[in-house]
Structures are given as C-alpha cells and as structure tokens.
Scaffold this motif. Sequence first.
Motif: not given
Ligand code: ATP
Lengths: 268, 611, 356
Positions: C13, C20, C39-46, C84, C161
């Motif tokens: 990003y 990410a 875990p949360s923030g690991c990049g799953k949603t990304t 989510q 999720e």
């Molecule tokens: N639009 C964005 N701009 C900048 N950084 C982002 C953006 N979206 C996500 N991130 C960063 O990328 C990393 C992965 O985010 P992501 O949302 O994929 O996590 P996640 O695994 O889905 O977490 P959660 O379980 O909390 O949903 C995080 O460190 C987040 O801060």
Amino acid sequence: MGNRAGRRGTLGRWVSYALALPLALLMIAPFLYMAAVALMSERDSLRPPVPEHFAAALAALPVGRFLLNSAIFSLAVVAGQVLTSATAAYAFARLRFPGRDRLFLAYLCTLMAPGVLLVIPRFLLIDVLGWVDTYQGVISTELVSVTGIFLLRQFFRTIPRDLEDAARLEGAGEWTIFWRVIVPPSRPALATLAVLAFADQWRSFLWPLVATRSSAMRPIEVGIANLGGTYAVSWSYQVASARAAVIPLMVLYFVAQKYFIRGVEETI
Amino acid sequence: MSPLARWRAGVLFAMSAGALLLLALAQRAQSGYERTLAARDATAAAAYLTIVTPVARRGAGYDLPQLLIRARALEELPGFSGRFEIYHATAPLIRATAPPLGAAALQQLRREVAVRWTGEAALAPLLDRDGWDVVGAVAARADAGTWPVSTWSLGALLLLLVAGTQSLGAIGRPRHAWRQSIGPYGVVAALFGVAVFADVRGAAADATDRWLYDTRLLMQEAAARVPEIRSAPAGLATLARGAEIVPGDSGPSTAWRRAAGGAVRAAVAVRLAPGRWVELRARPGEGEAGTAVWLPVLLGLAALGPLGALLAAWSTATAPRQRRETVAAWGFLAPSALHLAAFSFAPLLLVVYVSLHRWSPIEPTRAFVALANYGRVFRDPLVWSALGRTLVYALYVPASMTLALGLAVIIGRRGSGAATSALRAFFLLPYASSVVAIALVWQWMYHPDFGLLNQLLTRAGLGPVNWLGDPKTALAAVMLVSVWIHLGYQLTVFLAGLRAIPQTYLDAARVDGANAWQRFRRVTFPLLAPVTVFVLVTGIIGGFQVLALVMVLTGGGPLGATDLIAYHIYRIAWERQQFGDASALALLLFAVLFGATWAQLKLLDRRVEYG
Amino acid sequence: MASVTLRRLAKRYDPHGRPALEEVSLEVSDGEFFVLLGPSGCGKTTLLRCIAGLEEPSAGEVLLDGRDVTRLEPAARDVAMVFQTYALYPHLTVRRNIAFGLEVRRVPAAEITRRVQQAAERLGLGTLLDRRPGELSGGERQRVALGRALVREPQVFLLDEPLSHLEPTLRSELRAELLELHRALRTTVVYVTHDQVEAMAMGQRIAVLERGRLRQVGTPAELYGRPEDVFVARFIGNPGMNLLKGRGRSTGDEGGVVDCGTWSVPVPLERYEGEIYLGVRPEHVSLVAPDQGVGAADVRGVEPLGPDTIVRLDANGQALVARLHGIPDLRPGDRVGVKLDRRQLHLFDAAGARMR
Ligand SMILES: Nc1ncnc2c1ncn2[C@@H]1O[C@H](COP(=O)(O)OP(=O)(O)OP(=O)(O)O)[C@@H](O)[C@H]1O
Ligand SMILES: [Mg+2]
C-alpha cells in the motif's frame, strides 16, 4: 435524596427558562413589529393598522417581479450547486488520483476570498460576456459552492467503502456507484445543502446588486433595498415588501428547520 | 498496432498539429497586418488625392490631367511603400497598360463606399471633392508577406523538434524517464510560442511603422501642395484614419513609441511647413497594442504537443485501474473545476491585474501604475479609519459569543430536548431570514420619532435617542443588530459543541465535588475551546465582510460613523468607480483574512479528542 | 466453477512501508472449500481483494481457471464477495440488495425475480425481502450478503470473515449451513477467517498467512500433524503446540538428545549441534511421578474443561501445557514428572523451520 435532586433539577429548569424566554421574545420582537408596522401608516404606528397599505405596496412596486427573479435565481443556483457539489465531493471523497489533496486545498482557498474582492473581476467578466443585467449573469457565477463540496465530502466519507466495492464487484461503473450507492443514502446531506443554498441565494445581496441594473432583473433583496432611492415610497411600504421577502424564508425555515440546524452544525 | 504505438502516433499528431497550426496562424496574422496596411495606404492615398487634386472647371469631377499628374507623382515619393494603381472610373492612370477596373467592382464601391478586396489588392473608393460620389478607386497591393518566422523562431523550432523527438521516445518508459524529457519539451514549446508571438508582434509593429511613415509622407506632400492645410491640419484627418493628429514637435521621420494616455502608442512627427510640426499618433489599441490576444492563443497551440506527450506518458506509465479512476475523477470534477477556474481563479488573477492599473469603467484607457494603487489606499486616512471602525465593530463577536455561550450552558443541559429546540428555533430565526429585511425593520425600530425603542425610552422618561442619526450611537446600534442576527447561530454551534462533550466528564467532576461554576470553568469551557476559537475567528472574519447591513441600515453614515471596510471598498469601486484602488484594498484585506484563517487552522490543529 | 491460482502475488500500500503481501503463490482447485487463516492484520482481506480485483497487486499474477485476470476489472472476473462488514446498501430493501448486481448487469426483470426468489428460499430469507438492512439482525444480514453473492451464480465465492461478528452458537449453526450450501453448489470458495477452529472445521485445505507471507498450505490434518514452522505450530490447535527451547547434540548412530535445562530429551537427530525448538502437542504430554519421565516440573495452573483438563506447567523456567483426560487431582504448586510421547515430537531449527 432523589426527590430533592429532582426538585432542584426542576427548579433549575424553571430558572433557566425564566432567563431564556424573555430573550427569545426579544429575538422575535422585530418580526412581530414588522408584521404590525407594514399595516400602519407612517405617522401613526401606534394607531390601529390599515390593511390597505400592504396591498398598496404590492401594487406600487414590482414586488411580484422581484419575487419571481429571486425564485428563478435561487432555484437555478440550488440545482447547479447540488449537482456540481455532489459530483466533486464524490471525486474528492472516494476516488484516488494524483494531486487530489492539493486540488482540494486550492478549492478551499477560494473560500477565503472576500465577496467584495471577487465582485469586481466577476463583474468585468460578465461584462465582457455581455451578461450584465441578465439571468445568466447573476446565476452563472454562483453555480459551484465550495462549502457544499466540503459538506458533502464529509458526508460521503462516512459511507463505508465496502459498499462501493461491493457495487464495483457486481459490475457497477463509477457513475452507477455514485448515482445508486452514494447518492441515495446521502439524501439528508443533499437536502441540507439544497436548503442552505436556497436561503443563501435568496438573501444574497452584493452580487445581484452589482450584476443587475434594471428593476426587471432585480431579486427581492436588492429590489426592496433600493426602494428608498428609486421609488421614494414610505417606510411602511418598504417594510411591507420586506415582509414579502422574508415570508418565503420563514416558511422554508419552519418547514426545513432541521436542515438549517444541521447546516450550522456541519460548519464546525 | 500496440497501444504504445497508438499513443505515440497520437502524440506525434498533436505535436505536429500544434507546431504547424501555430506557424499557419502566425502567417495569417502577419499577412493580416500587411493587408491592413494596404487598405490603409489605399484609403490614405485616396484621401490625399481628394485633397490635392483641383476640381475640373465644369462638373463636380476632378481635373483629369491634374489627377494623372498627382497620381503618377505618388510613385515618386521617396521611401513610400505602397504599390498603387489608381483608377479614374475604371481606367488605370499610373500604368496605362494595366487592366482596367471591373465595372462590377466600381459599382460595388459606389454602393458601399468602403475598402474592398479584389484578389491581392485593397480597393479604396476615390471620392469627389465633396464626398458625394465615387469617381474612381485606389488599389493597393499587400506585400505577400515574408517567410512567417524569424531566425529566432526557427532556432526555437529546431529545439522543439529535438525535444519533441526526445519526449516521443520517452513515452512508455518509467515515470522519472519521461519527466526528464517532457519538462524541457514544455519549456521549449513555450519558448517557441513566445518567439512566434514576438514575430507577430514585430510584424504588427512594422506594419504600423510603415503606415505611419506613409501617412506622414502623404500629409507632408499634401501640405506642400495645398498651403491652407498648413494652418489647419485638421483637414488631413481623412488621410489619417485610425490615428489622431495632435500638436507636436520636430522629430525623426521614422515612427517611435511613447506612453500617452496610459498606453504605449506609435507616433511620428510630421513637418507641415518649416517650423510647423504636428504629431501623428496611432489610436490606442491600434497596431501592435492589439496583438496581446495572440499570446494565449499561440501559447495554447504550443502547449498541445507537450500536453499530449504528458498525457500519453502518464497513461502508459500508470496502471489501468488508476488511469480509469483518474479519468473518472476528472469527469466528476470537470463542472466544478471549470467553473472555479473561470469564476474564481481567473477573477483572482484579474483582480491582481486590475489592482496594478488605473482602472475605471468610465475611462477607456487603463494605465499600468505598478503599486501606486496600493500606496494610495495605504496612505488614505479614510481606509485606516474604516479598518479601525471595523475592528471596533468586530467586538460584537465576543459580546454575542459570551451571551450565546451562557445561553447554551443554561438551556443546553437542563430542560427537555423539545423545549431546548423550540427556544433555539426562535433564536435562529434572524439568522435564517434576510439581511435587507432585517435592516429595514431595525431602521424602523430605531426611528427617532416613531420607533419602538424610542417609544419605550420616552415612556420611561429617558428621552428619544437618534440611534442611527447620531454618530456617537450609530455604530453601537449596528453592532446591536449584528448581535441579534448572530446570537442564534452561535447558540446552535455551542449547543452542538456541548452535546459532543461526554456527560461522564461532568459526572466525574460532580463526584469530585465541583460546583456548577467550577464544572463550567474547569471542564466545559476548556473542552469547548476549539469551538469558541472557531466561532470567534469566523465571526471576526465575517465582520470584516459586512456590507449589506450597513448599506441598507445606515449607508455608512452618519458622517461615516458606520463606514466599515467592506462597504468602504464597495463604495470605492461602485460609487467612485475606482476599480484599481478597490482591487488593491480588497486584495490587502484578502491577505489579512487569509492569514487569520490560516492562523485559525493552526490553532485548531489539535482538536480535542474525547477518549 | 473455476480454479484460482496466485503467482508470486505481492501488494504494497505504502511504497516505503512493510508490504501487505509478499510473494504469495497458491493454487485453489475447482470446487474446493479453501480457507485462508491468519491473525488480524496479516493481509487476508488484502489477498481476497486482489483476487476480486478491488486492489491492484504490486507484482504477480492472478489466474482464474488458468486465465490471467490480473489487469481485469472486478466486474469482468465473475467472482462474488461477502464483505467483512456485509456492505449491504442501507437504502435498498433486501430484495433490491440481492437484485442489485443483476440490475446493474441488465438481466431481464423476470429472470431477476426468479433468481432472487430462488436465493431467498435457499437461505430462508422469504419473509425478510421487503425489509431494509437496518431492520435485520446480524445473522440475517449475513444471509442477505450471502444471498447477494449467490444470486450472481459466480465462478468463485470470496468470503471475508463472514461469521466473525456473530455470537458463538449462531456461528456454528451458520458454519454448518455454509458447508451444506457448498456441498449443494460445488462452487469454489475462498474463505477468510482468523479463527483456527473455524478453519479446521470448514476447510478442505487451509493456507496460513502471517505478516503477508504464506507459511503453510495443506489439509487440516497436515497442518496439525506436520506444521512446517514454529508459527503454524503455535497457531493451530487450542492451546497451540508446546515449544521448548534447547540445545541439540547428536549422540551418534541415528540418535541425539535435546538439552532443556536439566532435561535431556532423546530425539531422532543426526549430526546437529546448536539451538533447537522441541515441539510437542499438549495431548502428547503426560504426567507421572516426580522422579519418572524426562524430568520434573511445577504445576502452575489447572483448568478443567470437562472431558479434558489443561494443566499449565513450569519446566525449568519454560512454559509447558499438558492436556489430560478427565479431571486429575492436581493443585498449583505440586511437583510432577513429565513424559513426552516420543513418536509425536517435532523439531524446529533456530530459525523456526521444521527439521527433516
Ligand atoms: N487501504 C489500505 N491502505 C494502507 N494500508 C492498508 C490498507 N488496507 C490494509 N492495509 C494494511 O495492510 C495490512 C493487511 O491488512 P488486511 O486488511 O489485509 O488484514 P486482515 O488480515 O484482513 O486483517 P483483519 O483480520 O483484521 O481483517 C495491514 O497492516 C493494514 O494496515
Ligand atoms: Mg480483514
């Protein structure tokens, strides 16, 4: 214990009303006075009212024309501002493009230019275009409101981004997303903007004063302000027409009061 | 064709179209000046002939042999650049072998009595002495015009080719690569535009010079042949269309430039007789003065290539999604951006321009005066007193703010929501209504004899006060109205601010034993500080812009006692018609308000977070 | 129906910040129920958004059914996603919410009605069709979001999720329903969760993601039985695997020992000297008399769960958890001997990677 606190609360409430109520009456006194004065003759504002004066004022002055002009200006400006503000606010709130923040800052900078500064070059501009004393001359400069863009941008940013992504995933283009996902939940904000824009335009004074010359083009604000000079009618006539100017605003205010208040609160 | 190749082809087209159009336009402009010169020479020559040729003994026409002599003499004038043929009726006089004038063309001249163009020559009607009838014509040939550009422009064109090729090659390469080549390309293109503009301007100046020179020759010749003219040069006015004849001194035979009446104008000295000189001066806007409009056109054309290259380079270097989003964003922004450019940014530039000129809508000329307007408004004691008065006036803001804050605290926490909002509705009423109507009503309220205020005062035995008529009370009266107008707004803002403060803070303070005043002083007020600063600063900025209220309520009077700064500017512009001064002053005000807003933003930078 | 392939997918990003996603390569086969766990923030949603086309990857490719769709618009990929946050349009009724995607694609009205009806029946939304999202419970909203995805009949479902906002009982109910649905439709599903229990219960295969890196991909049994690194070992299982830090040394002839303080655990180790992690699942730890087993430990806590009891131990200053059958008679402060099941020991090197 609880009872005592309750009584104290009630007492405080009464005291506060006792303080605020007279002030509130003071606030509306001039309006009541306006209602009364318009019906009186100049010499005897304490004698019984003469209803003919109101009618006479309306007959002697092109108040109808003024009102029509005001309505045309205000409605055209509302339509323009709501449209341009919504589209621009969507771009600023939701789309990513190079230079976005700098451009937004540039937009905001125009807010700081005092009206009396812009009036001069804008007049020269519409003069070159031959638009002095025309509807398009008065309307064209007002079609974009940076305040409106700001207000709607704030609102659009509260709409979850996922909503937009969901639509994108389902095959919606930017325009569809704007029109079918962003605009519908934003109706309160759009209404706030429309109400504020209407009121602002209705009572705008300086620009219509400068941009119009003939009484056929003047809006009510300018029309009644100039009466003393042009028509040399009595004050009760003036106040009667002032009342004509205020009534639409009052109606709007009482119908759409929550939007006025929201508009004020949004400015913070 | 790959997308990259398509982009390159498009850019190549834009580049060449930009450069070629620019050259074509320059050529057109220059031949336009040549044609103007020809038309003027023809007109001047016709006028000259009318003045100097004796009338035939019988009839209204000219003495033909004399006309022949005069016409042929024209050819002999030293340095005269016009190339003529003179027709009497349809017969050529100078070169007898030349083809005669078409009868139809003569008819046309008779009907319209104006310069016409036949092919390459301007045809001016030759009138009889009394100006009754067209007896012939003077044809003047325009110079075909030289190669449209100077060596300077040619050099710039070469540079342009090099830079353009470079940029073309850079399309499709990474960002830093094309940035390095398109930047210089833009500069070179601008240079080229300016160089061609200089050519156009030079051509215009040259045509003007030759016109003035030729006219001078004709005037001197006329004066030599018709002695009466020497003492009444006004008789030469027909000869010098587009110029004015003013008394003047001796001078060189070539034209020179001088600032007169606010604009630089071309002029030449004409010697009518020994010791008798007049000055022939081009009218304002004649000649190269009118070329300024070409500059934006030429620069715009020159920018075509670089802009196209920029667009192409950006497009090929950007991911498709971002590209699409950017294009969509500009689509959404276009209405507002174009509007702001036309009605906000351009006016802001224009107002700066105006402020540097002596500018009045009732004067035709706009002299550049540099910072003189600023100096004048700076030295104007009336401006300073208006500013001071506005500062005093702005004191209504803290006054009404205190009132509003008190009210907000009183009715905000206690009382039911319905009662509070009903009260607020009353207070907000003036804010939602029209300023002019308010001013009219208050005028009536303040009326010395019949006004409500004075009736109450008289009954209380305090005697009438001429609120708006007395310089001592007028400003206070206006301030009172302003408080009345803004109280509701400020109250609403404070109520919103109060609502945003979590009740738990106040409860905590209560548990700690703070009384109502202490709770306000130690909890509420500090937490409201950002709102207070906001209300204060925006209120004061608004105070500096108050115009309609004083205009209707007092007209700035009495004796200027309520002449606030915005209204003062308005009057400079629209009553004294001094746009230049008004612009300068308004810009100064703008600078001050801009600073104030900026300071406010800095102050509010750290907003309170309720955590 | 389609397979999903990711090739060295990376996403940043912030050009200067931590990526990410880093070089994620994956293969989800056609009709599979695939779980992304981390875990949360690991990049799953990304990762999910990259598959959907909502984010443009900084590098790498996304293939659907072997076709490279990396540069394709989301709309052109024929995938559906449940967000989510559900992302239901607040101003539209349930019916219009479900129909939105079809309306945008200009599907004929009759067809829309039919498909919405079908989806509603399948998800039991029949009586809710004319309500707005604001008038629905969390579970109902989740179903509507599912319905909106379902009605499109996409090639791939991406679920982010979907159950995390629901209460536990409803969650397990819906879990079963989802699996039921998958069995009926046989569509490829990529399911994101941070809950390893959910992942184990649902996934045919699971990919474990940590700080944007893929740690391991495999069936639940593989992840549980043969974790590829320390992170996976700890993350899978509740409680996770015990990891005892020690020094390995070989004793010749295909044998060796790990020294953890006073303990010496014999392990199958060849030619290795140095730091080592000894992993053992709690259920493979048993307690014996203090002078037996590999060594002694102090009981720190006892958590009876009913069928099992979790016993927290202090072994030479390192935490050790044992899962015992029934409710043993132990109290904090007791000293016990520890026995480790030799066949169930895992060895990880100093960097945390599995040995052998
Ligand atoms: N639009 C964005 N701009 C900048 N950084 C982002 C953006 N979206 C996500 N991130 C960063 O990328 C990393 C992965 O985010 P992501 O949302 O994929 O996590 P996640 O695994 O889905 O977490 P959660 O379980 O909390 O949903 C995080 O460190 C987040 O801060
Ligand atoms: Mg997530």
